[in-house]
Design a protein around this motif. Structure first.
Motif, PDB file in Angstrom:
ATOM      1  N   THR A   1       0.848  -1.180   0.000  1.00 37.73           N
ATOM      2  CA  THR A   1       0.000   0.000   0.000  1.00 37.73           C
ATOM      3  C   THR A   1       0.885   1.231   0.000  1.00 37.73           C
ATOM      4  O   THR A   1       2.096   1.147   0.245  1.00 37.73           O
ATOM      5  CB  THR A   1      -0.929  -0.015   1.233  1.00 37.73           C
ATOM      6  OG1 THR A   1      -1.901   1.012   1.102  1.00 37.73           O
ATOM      7  CG2 THR A   1      -0.139   0.186   2.519  1.00 37.73           C
TER       8      THR A   1
ATOM      9  N   ALA B   1      -0.758  -2.195   7.635  1.00 37.80           N
ATOM     10  CA  ALA B   1      -0.964  -1.438   6.408  1.00 37.80           C
ATOM     11  C   ALA B   1      -0.311  -2.281   5.317  1.00 37.80           C
ATOM     12  O   ALA B   1       0.901  -2.463   5.318  1.00 37.80           O
ATOM     13  CB  ALA B   1      -0.325  -0.062   6.487  1.00 37.80           C
TER      14      ALA B   1
ATOM     15  N   TRP C   1      -3.959   2.535   9.470  1.00 36.57           N
ATOM     16  CA  TRP C   1      -4.169   1.122   9.803  1.00 36.57           C
ATOM     17  C   TRP C   1      -5.396   0.575   9.078  1.00 36.57           C
ATOM     18  O   TRP C   1      -6.410   1.265   8.952  1.00 36.57           O
ATOM     19  CB  TRP C   1      -4.336   0.937  11.298  1.00 36.57           C
ATOM     20  CG  TRP C   1      -3.183   1.412  12.145  1.00 36.57           C
ATOM     21  CD1 TRP C   1      -3.256   2.150  13.274  1.00 36.57           C
ATOM     22  CD2 TRP C   1      -1.790   1.135  11.941  1.00 36.57           C
ATOM     23  NE1 TRP C   1      -2.007   2.379  13.788  1.00 36.57           N
ATOM     24  CE2 TRP C   1      -1.076   1.764  12.991  1.00 36.57           C
ATOM     25  CE3 TRP C   1      -1.068   0.454  10.958  1.00 36.57           C
ATOM     26  CZ2 TRP C   1       0.316   1.711  13.099  1.00 36.57           C
ATOM     27  CZ3 TRP C   1       0.328   0.400  11.059  1.00 36.57           C
ATOM     28  CH2 TRP C   1       0.991   1.024  12.115  1.00 36.57           C
ATOM     29  N   GLU C   2      -5.258  -0.639   8.598  1.00 42.00           N
ATOM     30  CA  GLU C   2      -6.311  -1.298   7.835  1.00 42.00           C
ATOM     31  C   GLU C   2      -6.907  -2.444   8.626  1.00 42.00           C
ATOM     32  O   GLU C   2      -6.212  -3.141   9.357  1.00 42.00           O
ATOM     33  CB  GLU C   2      -5.745  -1.851   6.515  1.00 42.00           C
ATOM     34  CG  GLU C   2      -5.022  -0.823   5.656  1.00 42.00           C
ATOM     35  CD  GLU C   2      -4.216  -1.471   4.536  1.00 42.00           C
ATOM     36  OE1 GLU C   2      -4.304  -2.698   4.374  1.00 42.00           O
ATOM     37  OE2 GLU C   2      -3.488  -0.743   3.850  1.00 42.00           O
ATOM     38  N   GLY C   3      -8.182  -2.707   8.440  1.00 40.60           N
ATOM     39  CA  GLY C   3      -8.838  -3.904   8.916  1.00 40.60           C
ATOM     40  C   GLY C   3      -8.886  -4.087  10.413  1.00 40.60           C
ATOM     41  O   GLY C   3      -8.265  -3.425  11.178  1.00 40.60           O
TER      42      GLY C   3
END
Length: 334
Positions: free
Chosen positions: A4, A36, A332-334
């Motif tokens: 990303t 990430a 931050w993802e998820g």
């Protein structure tokens, strides 16, 4: 590849460059807390493996066997930049251990730092194996081999006992079975290993928090090399590099490697961090690491400021005029 956007760079308000990659933060059980990009991205540790490659030598307390000083012992985990104080320490180590520079498997080179390199060239000094940034790591493996009665001249071969012990130590800390650890050959000629980012982060958590290591000898050895790194941060890189800047903070165990990989363990917070910059850039490490610490609410602002001072987000041209900026853009993802 699960990357990303990590950093964008602007010149004159125009987006000029983008650095992609992945970041993973784990807790002490190895569970992903923040990410990430892909936390399972398979990544060669390169020189980020050096603290783990030093564990077999520290298990045998090679520093005590040969009477090495703290700064000399720290060189086992160093990617030194070839400053005069690095070379003096290495020459002392080789004398104390009764080793020959000619037996170093890393190639002859000039120092990484431009000023140190220029000084050697001005003095008409030839390239030396000792100038190679990995020579301290090699010295530890050679000293251990000599102490154990193993062949000093073949310490770099994957089947050599010292290399087998390194894989075993890495397997303990990363929780990846030894037979599942992918390997290749590093720039200095030694075997090097690839792990998912999540497992690199877990390894650094255990380096920072060795009570999480079940084997007592490995636990003590990891604690000893981590202490030397924090006690003597300028030996690990130099006074103007991110590894040494981070290691000035006693709460951190940290080491970077070629092609953009970095590992960090936080002692009080008991978390591990691993990151990979896909284009291999090291210039954006301070921006990324400072941003990670900020996102985590890290309490030591001095460490974050030291990173920004090392490589400011303001981009200047060769004459020192501000011409742009770099920004960490990941969340931050998820």
């Amino acid at each position: 590849m699960g990357f990303t956007k990590l950093v964008e760079e602007f010149r004159g308000g125009v987006l000029e460059n983008v650095h992609y990659g992945a970041v993973c933060v784990v807790d002490e059980q190895g569970r992903v807390l923040y990410r990430a990009g892909d936390p399972e991205h398979l990544t060669f540790l390169r020189s980020a493996a050096k603290p783990f490659q030093a564990i077999p030598a520290m298990k045998r307390r090679i520093d005590q066997v040969y009477g090495l000083t703290g700064p000399e012992t720290a060189m086992f985990a160093a990617s030194h930049r070839g400053e005069a104080y690095h070379i003096e320490a290495l020459e002392s180590m080789f004398r104390k251990m009764g080793l020959s520079e000619d037996d170093l498997h890393c190639c002859a080179s000039y120092p990484l730092n431009e000023d140190a390199k220029a000084e050697r060239i001005r003095n008409r000094e030839p390239k030396r194996r000792l100038f190679h940034n990995c020579s301290g790591k090699h010295a530890g493996l050679m000293g251990l081999s000599k102490h154990m009665g193993w062949d000093v001249k073949t310490y770099y071969e994957p089947e050599h006992p010292v290399q087998q012990e390194i894989v075993e130590a890495l397997a303990r800390l990363s929780e990846v079975p030894k037979e599942s650890i992918a390997s290749g050959i590093d720039g200095c000629g030694l075997p090097i290993f690839a792990l998912p980012l999540r497992n690199i982060a877990l390894s650094y958590l255990k380096l920072a928090c060795p009570d999480r290591i079940e084997d007592a000898d490995t636990r003590e050895a990891a604690a000893e090399i981590a202490k030397r790194m924090n006690d003597h941060p300028d030996m690990i890189a130099d006074r103007q590099f991110v590894c040494s800047a981070l290691l000035k903070d006693d709460n951190l165990a940290a080491k970077g490697g070629a092609k953009g990989v970095y590992g960090i363990g936080l002692r009080k917070e008991r978390i591990g961090i691993a990151l990979k910059v896909s284009d291999g850039s090291e210039l954006v490490w301070p921006c990324i690491i400072a941003s990670i610490l900020e996102l985590l609410g890290y309490g030591n602002r001095e460490t974050i400021d030291r990173l920004y001072a090392l490589v400011p987000n303001e981009i200047r041209n060769d004459g020192g005029t501000p011409v742009g900026e770099r920004r960490a853009v990941f969340q931050w993802e998820g």
